[in-house]
Design a protein around this motif. Sequence first.
Motif, PDB file in Angstrom:
ATOM      1  N   ALA A 102       0.870  -1.181   0.000  1.00 52.59           N
ATOM      2  CA  ALA A 102       0.000   0.000   0.000  1.00 52.59           C
ATOM      3  C   ALA A 102       0.901   1.224   0.000  1.00 52.59           C
ATOM      4  CB  ALA A 102      -0.881  -0.004   1.251  1.00 52.59           C
ATOM      5  N   ILE A 103       0.513   2.233  -0.742  1.00 53.07           N
ATOM      6  CA  ILE A 103       1.198   3.524  -0.683  1.00 53.07           C
ATOM      7  C   ILE A 103       0.366   4.350   0.288  1.00 53.07           C
ATOM      8  CG2 ILE A 103       2.071   5.502  -1.970  1.00 53.07           C
ATOM      9  CD1 ILE A 103       3.297   2.686  -2.705  1.00 53.07           C
ATOM     10  N   GLU A 104       0.828   4.342   1.544  1.00 50.89           N
ATOM     11  CA  GLU A 104      -0.024   4.871   2.609  1.00 50.89           C
ATOM     12  C   GLU A 104       0.806   5.216   3.836  1.00 50.89           C
ATOM     13  OE1 GLU A 104      -2.603   6.588   3.683  1.00 50.89           O
ATOM     14  OE2 GLU A 104      -3.947   5.243   2.582  1.00 50.89           O
ATOM     15  N   ALA A 145       3.810  -1.468   3.558  1.00 48.92           N
ATOM     16  CA  ALA A 145       3.402  -0.149   3.079  1.00 48.92           C
ATOM     17  C   ALA A 145       4.634   0.706   2.821  1.00 48.92           C
ATOM     18  CB  ALA A 145       2.490   0.537   4.087  1.00 48.92           C
ATOM     19  N   ILE A 146       4.536   1.511   1.797  1.00 46.35           N
ATOM     20  CA  ILE A 146       5.579   2.469   1.442  1.00 46.35           C
ATOM     21  C   ILE A 146       4.995   3.856   1.650  1.00 46.35           C
ATOM     22  CG2 ILE A 146       7.053   3.348  -0.410  1.00 46.35           C
ATOM     23  CD1 ILE A 146       6.727   0.544  -1.737  1.00 46.35           C
ATOM     24  N   GLU A 147       5.776   4.718   2.269  1.00 44.94           N
ATOM     25  CA  GLU A 147       5.325   6.081   2.558  1.00 44.94           C
ATOM     26  C   GLU A 147       6.243   7.084   1.878  1.00 44.94           C
ATOM     27  OE1 GLU A 147       4.621   8.933   6.475  1.00 44.94           O
ATOM     28  OE2 GLU A 147       4.611   6.747   6.712  1.00 44.94           O
ATOM     29  N   ILE A 148       5.658   8.096   1.303  1.00 46.01           N
ATOM     30  CA  ILE A 148       6.426   9.195   0.716  1.00 46.01           C
ATOM     31  C   ILE A 148       6.698  10.212   1.829  1.00 46.01           C
ATOM     32  CG2 ILE A 148       6.470  11.035  -1.009  1.00 46.01           C
ATOM     33  CD1 ILE A 148       4.229   9.429  -2.495  1.00 46.01           C
ATOM     34  N   PRO A 149       7.959  10.517   2.113  1.00 46.80           N
ATOM     35  CA  PRO A 149       8.232  11.510   3.147  1.00 46.80           C
ATOM     36  C   PRO A 149       7.605  12.861   2.778  1.00 46.80           C
ATOM     37  CG  PRO A 149      10.254  10.384   2.502  1.00 46.80           C
ATOM     38  CD  PRO A 149       9.178   9.973   1.530  1.00 46.80           C
ATOM     39  N   GLN A 150       6.983  13.483   3.762  1.00 45.52           N
ATOM     40  CA  GLN A 150       6.345  14.785   3.550  1.00 45.52           C
ATOM     41  C   GLN A 150       6.634  15.669   4.758  1.00 45.52           C
ATOM     42  OE1 GLN A 150       2.196  14.297   2.088  1.00 45.52           O
ATOM     43  NE2 GLN A 150       2.731  12.134   2.023  1.00 45.52           N
ATOM     44  N   SER A 156      -0.185  15.214   2.485  1.00 37.98           N
ATOM     45  CA  SER A 156      -1.105  14.611   1.541  1.00 37.98           C
ATOM     46  C   SER A 156      -0.748  15.057   0.125  1.00 37.98           C
ATOM     47  CB  SER A 156      -2.535  15.069   1.872  1.00 37.98           C
ATOM     48  OG  SER A 156      -3.420  14.671   0.871  1.00 37.98           O
ATOM     49  N   PHE A 157      -0.590  14.080  -0.774  1.00 41.09           N
ATOM     50  CA  PHE A 157      -0.401  14.368  -2.196  1.00 41.09           C
ATOM     51  C   PHE A 157      -1.647  13.931  -2.956  1.00 41.09           C
ATOM     52  CE2 PHE A 157       4.184  13.705  -1.160  1.00 41.09           C
ATOM     53  CZ  PHE A 157       4.683  14.906  -1.640  1.00 41.09           C
ATOM     54  N   ASN A 158      -1.887  14.565  -4.083  1.00 37.64           N
ATOM     55  CA  ASN A 158      -2.891  14.075  -5.011  1.00 37.64           C
ATOM     56  C   ASN A 158      -2.444  12.682  -5.462  1.00 37.64           C
ATOM     57  OD1 ASN A 158      -3.706  13.676  -7.981  1.00 37.64           O
ATOM     58  ND2 ASN A 158      -5.132  15.215  -7.244  1.00 37.64           N
ATOM     59  N   ILE A 159      -3.381  11.805  -5.731  1.00 37.09           N
ATOM     60  CA  ILE A 159      -3.040  10.424  -6.083  1.00 37.09           C
ATOM     61  C   ILE A 159      -2.180  10.361  -7.352  1.00 37.09           C
ATOM     62  CG2 ILE A 159      -5.279  10.064  -7.196  1.00 37.09           C
ATOM     63  CD1 ILE A 159      -3.642   7.611  -7.727  1.00 37.09           C
ATOM     64  N   VAL A 161      -0.028  12.566  -8.312  1.00 37.35           N
ATOM     65  CA  VAL A 161       1.305  13.016  -7.913  1.00 37.35           C
ATOM     66  C   VAL A 161       2.011  11.893  -7.146  1.00 37.35           C
ATOM     67  CG1 VAL A 161       2.573  14.688  -6.497  1.00 37.35           C
ATOM     68  CG2 VAL A 161       0.645  15.446  -7.915  1.00 37.35           C
ATOM     69  N   SER A 162       1.303  11.266  -6.215  1.00 39.00           N
ATOM     70  CA  SER A 162       1.878  10.127  -5.479  1.00 39.00           C
ATOM     71  C   SER A 162       2.339   9.039  -6.439  1.00 39.00           C
ATOM     72  CB  SER A 162       0.854   9.528  -4.509  1.00 39.00           C
ATOM     73  OG  SER A 162       0.579  10.410  -3.470  1.00 39.00           O
ATOM     74  N   ALA A 163       1.512   8.719  -7.409  1.00 38.37           N
ATOM     75  CA  ALA A 163       1.868   7.683  -8.381  1.00 38.37           C
ATOM     76  C   ALA A 163       3.116   8.096  -9.158  1.00 38.37           C
ATOM     77  CB  ALA A 163       0.702   7.409  -9.322  1.00 38.37           C
ATOM     78  N   GLY A 164       3.181   9.334  -9.576  1.00 35.30           N
ATOM     79  CA  GLY A 164       4.357   9.807 -10.308  1.00 35.30           C
ATOM     80  C   GLY A 164       5.627   9.694  -9.490  1.00 35.30           C
TER      81      GLY A 164
END
Length: 176
Positions: A102-104, A145-150, A156-159, A161-164
């Motif tokens: 999950a990207i979460e 789960a993988i998390e994008i550091p923010q 919160s990113f738009n989906i 943008v997260s996918a990119g």
Amino acid sequence: MRKLRTNELDRISTEEYKRTTKTPLIVVLDNIRSCNNIGSVFRTSDALLIEGIHLCGITATPPNKEIHKTALDAEKSVPWTYFERTEDSVQKLKAEGYQVFAIEQVEKSVMLPDFKVKETDRLALVFGNEVKGVQQQVVNICDGAIEIPQFGIKHSFNISVSAGIVLWDLFKKFRY
């Protein structure tokens, strides 16, 4: 410096695309509301030679003129499958030997820069709804789960943008 013309970009045909070796990633879209987001994910997936996309739940499917607006025909090159329930997609992928993430933002997530891939990995990435994210029952059956550091206020990113961000990062890790 000048911008390249379209005929200078060495674009391949849809038939050549289908024969090209793909990045061993499947994108799973869990109840995405916006056709623009869906189309953007198709376009990014095409650019990065992603294996395919699973469209789940309320996620719209091609042919759809709203998806086409942002996909710009990528919905014709990237293979896709529809699943009524995201859990069915995840279970099928696991049975086929994919590790599903999950990207979460969850407990014990791995930060994207720290996530490692091996050349032999086959991964599936679940991106969630624009408001609710990946459903908890889907998170429960993922391998991790993988998390994008923010670092800002929203976290919160738009989906799309997260996918990119995630797809480009993993593409680089597989290819370079």
